[in-house]
Design a protein around this motif. Structure first.
Motif, PDB file in Angstrom:
ATOM      1  N   HIS A  20       0.487  -1.279   0.169  1.00 34.08           N
ATOM      2  CA  HIS A  20      -0.174   0.028   0.112  1.00 34.08           C
ATOM      3  C   HIS A  20       0.729   1.111   0.110  1.00 34.08           C
ATOM      4  O   HIS A  20       1.516   1.536   0.142  1.00 34.08           O
ATOM      5  N   LEU A  55      -6.512  -0.999   5.064  1.00 31.97           N
ATOM      6  CA  LEU A  55      -5.707  -0.335   4.108  1.00 31.97           C
ATOM      7  C   LEU A  55      -7.039   0.007   2.495  1.00 31.97           C
ATOM      8  O   LEU A  55      -6.217  -0.998   1.989  1.00 31.97           O
ATOM      9  N   ASP A  58      -4.653   5.278   1.687  1.00 34.39           N
ATOM     10  CA  ASP A  58      -3.214   5.264   1.670  1.00 34.39           C
ATOM     11  C   ASP A  58      -3.114   4.693   3.387  1.00 34.39           C
ATOM     12  O   ASP A  58      -3.228   5.921   4.413  1.00 34.39           O
ATOM     13  N   ILE A  95       0.452  -6.145   0.698  1.00 36.38           N
ATOM     14  CA  ILE A  95      -1.292  -6.177   1.253  1.00 36.38           C
ATOM     15  C   ILE A  95      -0.912  -8.306   1.679  1.00 36.38           C
ATOM     16  O   ILE A  95      -2.316  -8.466   2.321  1.00 36.38           O
TER      17      ILE A  95
END
Length: 98
Positions: A20, A55, A58, A95
């Motif tokens: 992210h 997330l 951001d 992620i």
């Protein structure tokens, strides 16, 4: 630490499938007594907003000699202090670990 964070930030932008994106917020803890008592001489310190764990948006990492009232009022998780721990930052932004 700020220059190292900026390098990581540029690399992360090229790998959106893995990490992210994050914004950097620099905070002078000497201007906030609550932050100064919490972190003392453990500066610079790198924190990530706990809300970044969901997330969809951001992430925000904060570096302090290390923001604004957000740093005081929101829950933050310490990633590292003194020097950038890139592996810890990338793990927090990953992620796959969410």
């Amino acid at each position: 630490m700020i220059a190292a964070l900026q390098l990581v930030q540029r690399r992360v932008l090229t790998q959106p499938e893995l990490f992210h994106h994050f914004d950097i917020e620099i905070v002078d803890i000497d201007q906030h007594s609550a932050l100064e008592s919490a972190w003392g001489d453990k500066v610079p310190v790198l924190l990530i907003a706990d809300t970044a764990n969901d997330l969809e948006k951001d992430a925000t990492v904060e570096v302090g000699n290390a923001a604004t009232n957000n740093a005081i009022n929101n829950t933050k998780t310490e990633i590292c202090h003194y020097f950038l721990n890139e592996n810890a930052l990338l793990a927090a932004l990953s992620i796959t670990s969410q």
